[in-house]
Scaffold this active site. Structure first.
Site, PDB file in Angstrom:
ATOM      1  N   LYS A   1       0.875  -1.171   0.000  1.00  0.00           N
ATOM      2  CA  LYS A   1       0.000   0.000   0.000  1.00  0.00           C
ATOM      3  C   LYS A   1       0.909   1.216   0.000  1.00  0.00           C
ATOM      4  O   LYS A   1       1.659   1.462   0.940  1.00  0.00           O
ATOM      5  CB  LYS A   1      -0.909   0.019   1.226  1.00  0.00           C
TER       6      LYS A   1
ATOM      7  N   GLY B   1       5.410   3.502  10.815  1.00  0.00           N
ATOM      8  CA  GLY B   1       4.577   4.699  10.904  1.00  0.00           C
ATOM      9  C   GLY B   1       4.209   5.003  12.332  1.00  0.00           C
ATOM     10  O   GLY B   1       4.975   4.722  13.262  1.00  0.00           O
TER      11      GLY B   1
ATOM     12  N   ARG C   1       2.243   5.231  16.032  1.00  0.00           N
ATOM     13  CA  ARG C   1       1.822   4.271  17.046  1.00  0.00           C
ATOM     14  C   ARG C   1       0.359   3.901  16.859  1.00  0.00           C
ATOM     15  O   ARG C   1       0.006   2.717  16.892  1.00  0.00           O
ATOM     16  CB  ARG C   1       2.035   4.912  18.412  1.00  0.00           C
TER      17      ARG C   1
ATOM     18  N   GLY D   1       0.011   1.668  13.741  1.00  0.00           N
ATOM     19  CA  GLY D   1       0.548   0.322  13.967  1.00  0.00           C
ATOM     20  C   GLY D   1      -0.348  -0.503  14.865  1.00  0.00           C
ATOM     21  O   GLY D   1      -0.587  -1.694  14.615  1.00  0.00           O
TER      22      GLY D   1
ATOM     23  N   GLU E   1       6.782  -0.885  13.147  1.00  0.00           N
ATOM     24  CA  GLU E   1       7.806  -0.075  13.799  1.00  0.00           C
ATOM     25  C   GLU E   1       7.155   1.271  14.008  1.00  0.00           C
ATOM     26  O   GLU E   1       6.730   1.916  13.059  1.00  0.00           O
ATOM     27  CB  GLU E   1       9.023  -0.001  12.871  1.00  0.00           C
TER      28      GLU E   1
ATOM     29  N   CYS F   1      13.142   7.840  12.884  1.00  0.00           N
ATOM     30  CA  CYS F   1      12.667   7.008  13.998  1.00  0.00           C
ATOM     31  C   CYS F   1      13.666   7.027  15.144  1.00  0.00           C
ATOM     32  O   CYS F   1      13.310   6.766  16.280  1.00  0.00           O
ATOM     33  CB  CYS F   1      12.478   5.559  13.581  1.00  0.00           C
TER      34      CYS F   1
ATOM     35  N   GLU G   1       6.192  10.753  21.749  1.00  0.00           N
ATOM     36  CA  GLU G   1       7.090  11.145  20.670  1.00  0.00           C
ATOM     37  C   GLU G   1       6.539  12.385  19.962  1.00  0.00           C
ATOM     38  O   GLU G   1       5.365  12.438  19.615  1.00  0.00           O
ATOM     39  CB  GLU G   1       7.209   9.995  19.657  1.00  0.00           C
TER      40      GLU G   1
END
Lengths: 524, 524
Positions: free
Chosen positions: B184, B241, B243, B246, B265, B302, B393
């Site tokens: 995607k 991408g 949180r 995910g 991740e 990241c 984050e």
């Protein structure tokens, strides 16, 4: 060694006053003393707190220290002697030879993991040394090894009171990985659990390890079990049991603020494909082999052959007729618990009531409680392909034969199967093309593919896979038997530019040569 | 190579008529042609059907065939030439040198996986030969290798439009494992995605592989993305991408009738510990190093250093004062997308409004759209320990300095941290005891522990771990960078008593010597 009914938390043994649970001798219905009182959140807290305190010391024990610890557990179990065998027979209804064999397997498994720890393959050590002059960017010294995940919760299985229980494969592999273990004892064999737990507890003391490396708790799955999985200090779960139990633990573990992996070995009907030429030549031998595997241990194995797939015809009729005559001689055997017996009877009744299925033959019945009367049913492939109930595992000596019209339909049945621990091909040289036609699908459905054997009997070795796609297990990337089971409880860590004094011992320049490792991607 | 706005399904390119999505040049706000029309369930179905049809052929391609395929993808990407670089710059606002560097990394990564495939370590081949005379039971011939899980869904990341996108690390490692891939595309760089997708599509054709090995779809995460993860033919997911994104994919994957692994991740603030002696000696150098790492690429990594932990005192004051002067010179940089810029501004505002936090210093602002103005905040450890918002984050050049009273409090901060991709120690020889005091906890919190570097910059090699405990990733047992990434898409299968003709080629007697394997548990 005395059987006391106490929970083992670290080096303590504790008399609780929760709800009492007693073992039952399934062969007689007799209740066995002593009472085991259920623990709850307080006991989970204490055990997890000790495990958490132990984890850093335990995970950096040397390979030799950890190997000796596993060997000491094996010796301590052997030192229990006949007390263990007798109690285990009373609690499970299993015969003495089986218990003694399983004890040998359990201790052998612990010693195998000792050798695995010493060999150090599990570290997956990797090194790329610094390239300070590389352009455009220098490379730092980079090293990798696997470390223990942290405290592991283990749920013992009913059907292997030693090899898949307190000091069974999950515990042995978790300890080998350097993870403290908190076991929830299976309520079907609490005394056996206590004896083995005391052997582990004693090994912890003899090896001067922190007491939190091992605890053994009693209680219900929905209370103590759930509390254990939800405790934030637990970092992975090993489970062998029912599909519903395994799924419940997985859902709980995923709902935590920090989700953790659950290794649940749950449900498998272990299809056996009788290929046309083997069936033509060997119908009778295959029938007796099948009934032997089906009836072994009252069929209470995860790898019991619960599904036979073959082409309709004269050869299959010969096979079926020998199954009928052979199974009619199979004596009823005591099942492990009244609950398992009840589930077996319900499963057989559901098949009997299913109009897509006919009963082919039965084993003998008997008068004692909790007996498993073997049963084999037959259905057509066209019905099997639309009736999902026919894939439900009936734990015990029960199997279904699926009659197919042609090899294309055999493949359709294979494609329709849920994930399995094993898939078996009965074949001879003339069946090679048929086998090649089915094999890619069987590899995708099962963790172990075998030829001309029966799935019961799982070798504890380096090449074994006792796992498979869902619902055989919750994680097809793992095995719960064999040396690779250790990988379930490890995760990799990269160390960048660490001075030798800070590096984990096994990654230091002067220790590296002692274990297999990748140096710049090349195996050394 | 032309940019057309079409979806790539197998060897077809398809003009859809769903909702149109346009890339935006974040540096100018300009909308970029052409429109990319969102696909839906039909496109997911077609791509997954092709992938499913391709999986058996693809997973048994020889090591050489698969390696050449990966190398061909790299060559095809390079052959795109400047068209790719220009489009990627327009879509991301990233400078040319960065895009060219990332292209080099992406192609290097593909070639690394080609070498990994050829070396065959990933097979984890194991053999235990038959012992027909063993007593009490004979042993069958047992062999093990890992096989591909099946079709993998890959979700490209916004911040590495090449290296973590259509032909990035997830795709490269999944293809290396023998898994067809359905990508995607990230809606922030659809043209870049199409160009790279066409390169992969062309490599599939040149290597005569089944077309379903690769497809590229466009659409929204909540529709097309969810449909992809829920498709029963998809057997694993790779994602980089947010949180929330995910976690949504993980929950969806777990809710399937057959749950599948998700490698997401997600979120990491990458703590850097300034140990006392290094800080005393090197406060200024550390400050400029820190700001350099923080500001690189507008902090859109990241592994951006989002948290600094140090002891309060004169040395830290010197560090902070240099941070203030250095960061004040940092030019504002264009962020990847208006959405990322908005989230950054919101994150900085939330910190500014938090009474536990004070703003230490800022970078320059500017007039263009979507600029990241760097910002550093300070909080006390006692506040950090009770205010969980301070671990959120803030994606971009934003960091928080935590002032501690003593090393015990530094350890408390380390223990309080969520899982991280990296943890860094700035130290000198006199800090060894401090480092040893913290290291066991840092190993448990992070996938990569480093000394005297900055976490930005991830080497693609065999020892790298770009992973870590939740929420850094959804599966701490894995890495998404480096050769071990291939293990995410493999599962072991045991072959018991198979004739040579049926065995997978790499496990046959005459092929075994070509790959590293365990023979009776010993490395050969």
């Amino acid at each position: 060694m005395e059987i006391t009914g106490r929970s083992l938390i670290g080096q303590s043994d504790i008399q609780l006053d929760g709800k009492p649970v007693y073992a039952v001798n399934p062969a007689t219905g007799e209740t066995l003393e002593p009472a085991y009182h259920c623990g709850g959140i307080d006991e989970v807290n204490r055990a997890c707190d000790l495990a958490d305190k132990a984890k850093q010391v335990f995970r950096v024990t040397s390979l030799e220290e950890r190997a000796v610890f596993l060997e000491t557990i094996a010796s301590e179990i052997e030192a229990l002697g006949d007390v263990l065998v007798q109690r285990c027979m009373q609690e499970t209804g299993l015969p003495q030879a089986r218990i003694e064999g399983e004890r040998g397997r359990t201790c052998g498994q612990l010693r195998l993991f000792a050798s695995v720890v010493r060999a150090g393959e599990w570290l997956d050590a990797r090194v790329e040394t610094a390239m300070p002059d590389r352009s455009p960017l220098p490379r730092a010294d980079l090293r990798q090894q696997s470390i223990a995940l942290g405290p592991v919760a283990v749920f013992g299985a009913s059907n292997f009171p030693l090899a898949f229980s307190v000091a069974g494969g999950d515990t042995a592999s978790a300890l080998a990985a350097g993870c403290p273990v908190v076991v929830k004892a299976h309520s079907a064999h609490p005394g056996t659990s206590e004896l083995v737990g005391r052997a582990v507890q004693s090994a912890v003391a003899k090896c001067n390890l922190p007491e939190g490396v091992f605890s053994l708790l009693y209680g219900s799955g929905s209370e103590l079990g759930q509390a254990l999985v939800m405790d934030h200090r637990i970092k992975a779960v090993g489970f062998t049991g029912s599909r519903s139990g395994g799924i419940a633990l997985t859902v709980a573990a995923q709902s935590r603020p920090e989700p953790i992996p659950v290794y649940a070995e749950m449900s498998s009907i272990n299809p056996v494909f009788l290929l046309p030429n083997a069936l033509e030549t060997n119908a009778q031998e295959l029938a007796t082999g099948f009934v032997g595997s089906l009836a072994m241990g009252a069929g209470q194995f995860c790898t019991n052959p619960g599904l036979i797939i073959a082409l309709r015809g004269e050869a299959l009729d010969r096979f079926l007729s020998t199954v009928v005559s052979t199974i009619s001689e199979v004596a009823a055997q005591t099942m492990l618990t009244p609950g398992i017996h009840r589930a077996y009877v319900n499963g057989v009744e559901a098949l009997s009531a299913n109009e897509n299925v006919r009963l082919l033959g039965c084993g003998k019945d008997g008068e004692q409680p909790n007996l498993c009367q073997a049963a084999v049913f037959v259905a057509s492939a066209s019905d099997f392909l639309v009736d999902e109930r026919l894939q439900d595992e009936v734990f015990g000596s029960c199997s279904l034969v699926v009659e197919c019209e042609d090899m294309a339909q055999v493949l359709s049945v294979a494609l329709k199967l849920e994930g399995q621990l094993t898939a078996t091909l009965q074949m001879n040289d003339d069946d090679l093309a048929h086998a090649q036609f089915l094999l890619p699908t069987l590899e995708e459905k099962a963790g172990r593919v075998m030829v001309n054997g029966w799935p019961t009997g799982v070798e504890v070795c380096h090449s074994m896979v006792h796992g498979g796609p869902f619902p055989a297990t919750s994680d097809s990337r793992s095995t719960s038997v064999g040396s690779s089971a250790i990988f379930r409880f490890l995760r990799p860590v990269c160390y960048q530019n660490l001075p030798q004094a800070l590096l984990p011992k096994n990654l230091r320049d002067d220790e590296l040569s002692k274990v297999s490792h990748l140096w710049d991607g090349k195996r050394v």
